[in-house]
Design a protein around this motif. Structure first.
Motif, PDB file in Angstrom:
ATOM      1  N   VAL A  24       3.842   9.678 -35.449  1.00  0.00           N
ATOM      2  CA  VAL A  24       3.746   8.264 -35.098  1.00  0.00           C
ATOM      3  C   VAL A  24       5.061   7.770 -34.517  1.00  0.00           C
ATOM      4  O   VAL A  24       5.085   7.042 -33.513  1.00  0.00           O
TER       5      VAL A  24
ATOM      6  N   GLU B 143       5.496   9.026 -30.920  1.00  0.00           N
ATOM      7  CA  GLU B 143       4.614   8.375 -29.951  1.00  0.00           C
ATOM      8  C   GLU B 143       4.949   6.901 -29.769  1.00  0.00           C
ATOM      9  O   GLU B 143       4.818   6.349 -28.676  1.00  0.00           O
TER      10      GLU B 143
ATOM     11  N   VAL C 149       3.979   2.811 -41.392  1.00  0.00           N
ATOM     12  CA  VAL C 149       2.812   3.478 -41.965  1.00  0.00           C
ATOM     13  C   VAL C 149       2.741   3.084 -43.438  1.00  0.00           C
ATOM     14  O   VAL C 149       3.664   2.479 -43.977  1.00  0.00           O
TER      15      VAL C 149
ATOM     16  N   ASP D 207      -5.644   6.815 -35.332  1.00  0.00           N
ATOM     17  CA  ASP D 207      -5.436   8.223 -35.011  1.00  0.00           C
ATOM     18  C   ASP D 207      -6.665   8.788 -34.296  1.00  0.00           C
ATOM     19  O   ASP D 207      -7.591   8.045 -33.943  1.00  0.00           O
ATOM     20  N   GLY D 208      -6.686  10.096 -34.100  1.00  0.00           N
ATOM     21  CA  GLY D 208      -7.768  10.720 -33.360  1.00  0.00           C
ATOM     22  C   GLY D 208      -9.131  10.543 -33.984  1.00  0.00           C
ATOM     23  O   GLY D 208     -10.153  10.607 -33.287  1.00  0.00           O
ATOM     24  N   SER D 209      -9.194  10.313 -35.281  1.00  0.00           N
ATOM     25  CA  SER D 209     -10.469  10.127 -35.968  1.00  0.00           C
ATOM     26  C   SER D 209     -10.906   8.666 -35.990  1.00  0.00           C
ATOM     27  O   SER D 209     -11.980   8.337 -36.511  1.00  0.00           O
TER      28      SER D 209
ATOM     29  N   THR E 233      -9.175   6.285 -37.549  1.00  0.00           N
ATOM     30  CA  THR E 233      -8.695   5.695 -38.799  1.00  0.00           C
ATOM     31  C   THR E 233      -7.368   4.978 -38.569  1.00  0.00           C
ATOM     32  O   THR E 233      -6.512   5.469 -37.824  1.00  0.00           O
TER      33      THR E 233
ATOM     34  N   THR F  23      -3.865   4.415 -38.976  1.00  0.00           N
ATOM     35  CA  THR F  23      -2.818   5.306 -39.484  1.00  0.00           C
ATOM     36  C   THR F  23      -1.441   4.663 -39.468  1.00  0.00           C
ATOM     37  O   THR F  23      -0.521   5.139 -40.128  1.00  0.00           O
TER      38      THR F  23
ATOM     39  N   SER G 294      -2.170   4.503 -29.926  1.00  0.00           N
ATOM     40  CA  SER G 294      -3.362   5.165 -30.463  1.00  0.00           C
ATOM     41  C   SER G 294      -3.854   6.259 -29.517  1.00  0.00           C
ATOM     42  O   SER G 294      -4.207   7.366 -29.960  1.00  0.00           O
TER      43      SER G 294
ATOM     44  N   LEU H   3      -1.949   9.280 -29.808  1.00  0.00           N
ATOM     45  CA  LEU H   3      -2.226  10.010 -31.043  1.00  0.00           C
ATOM     46  C   LEU H   3      -3.600  10.672 -31.034  1.00  0.00           C
ATOM     47  O   LEU H   3      -4.011  11.258 -32.028  1.00  0.00           O
TER      48      LEU H   3
ATOM     49  N   TYR I 163      -6.640   9.019 -30.052  1.00  0.00           N
ATOM     50  CA  TYR I 163      -7.795   8.132 -30.185  1.00  0.00           C
ATOM     51  C   TYR I 163      -8.462   7.973 -28.824  1.00  0.00           C
ATOM     52  O   TYR I 163      -7.802   7.681 -27.821  1.00  0.00           O
TER      53      TYR I 163
END
Length: 266
Positions: free
Chosen positions: A85, A88, A108, A209-211, A213, A215, A248, A251, A253
């Motif tokens: 994080v 990025e 975070v 994040d990529g899922s 969620t 983060t 995002s 990361l 997303y």
């Protein structure tokens, strides 16, 4: 086994000694360190001498007071540089602070508090210290509210059974916090106005994040007069969302896989 246990205890005591400096309130005497770390003064003196040799602390030759040393800075720099994080978000946050002249912060969640990974100040929001590595409460900050979107109401109550008051504006009941977070999820950004400290405010947006969620989160902060929420809330909210979206994407997303609503922040 006994030797290993003794070594572990020594490491724990050394960590406790280092932790006495975390509040940043100034240089410490050996007796101060001993009291805060909960060890004897001779033990504190011995540990400080060893840590000084390793450059984890340094001692002023005139006053004999101790402060954290350069080895800690090296470790901290390596730690944040390894965090995805931080890598990025750093340039985005720095550019944001420069363009607006306000503060830009990225954090975070670590347990029941937020943990700052980036902190930049613009000309309108100067600070004499960095927030990097510091912690703040989740319920009384814009970033914290964004991070709480990742949790259900029940999970929030288990994580934060009490909501301490910091000013007369702090949300101190879960009903009030739930209502505020529902608004945050609907519009995509959070507001904090004098809930942690009087005279200051911020606008924050969640980072996914990529899922998909939550983060992390990024905030735009500063004195009330500089951030001017009555006239600039929508503008700053959109800017926070825009920068959060860029982070995002970096990361991984790629967009919501379900309808926009609570839990997405979009």
């Amino acid at each position: 086994m006994a030797t290993d246990q003794g070594m572990n205890q020594s490491v724990e005591k050394a960590a406790a000694v280092l932790a006495t400096f975390l509040d940043g309130r100034g240089d410490l005497r050996v007796s101060d360190v001993a009291q805060r770390a909960g060890v004897g003064q001779s033990t504190a003196s011995r540990l400080l001498a060893t840590l000084e040799q390793l450059e984890y602390v340094e001692r002023d030759e005139v006053s004999s007071l101790y402060r954290l040393g350069p080895a800690v800075i090296s470790l901290a720099g390596a730690a944040v540089n390894q965090h995805p994080v931080h890598r990025e978000a750093r340039q985005h946050a720095q550019a944001l602070a420069c363009s607006l002249g306000l503060g830009a912060n990225v954090a975070v969640r670590r347990g029941a508090s937020l943990f700052y990974l980036c902190n930049f100040e613009g000309a309108l929001a100067p600070k004499s210290y960095t927030l990097l590595g510091q912690r703040n409460p989740l319920h009384a900050t814009g970033i914290g509210k964004c991070l709480l979107l990742a949790l259900s109401p029940q999970e929030r109550r288990e994580l934060l059974p009490e909501l301490p008051r910091y000013t007369q504006h702090t949300l101190t009941t879960h009903a009030a916090l739930d209502a505020d977070l529902a608004t945050v999820a609907e519009r995509g950004y959070a507001i904090e106005r004098e809930e942690l400290a009087l005279g200051r405010a911020c606008v924050a947006a969640p980072v996914l994040d990529g899922s998909g969620t939550v983060t992390a989160a990024i905030s735009i902060s500063g004195p009330l007069s500089a951030i001017d929420l009555p006239n600039r809330e929508v503008e700053l909210g959109r800017k926070a969302i825009e920068v959060a979206d860029s982070i995002s994407i970096g990361l991984g997303y790629i967009g919501p896989s379900h309808p926009v609503g609570v839990g997405t922040g979009r």
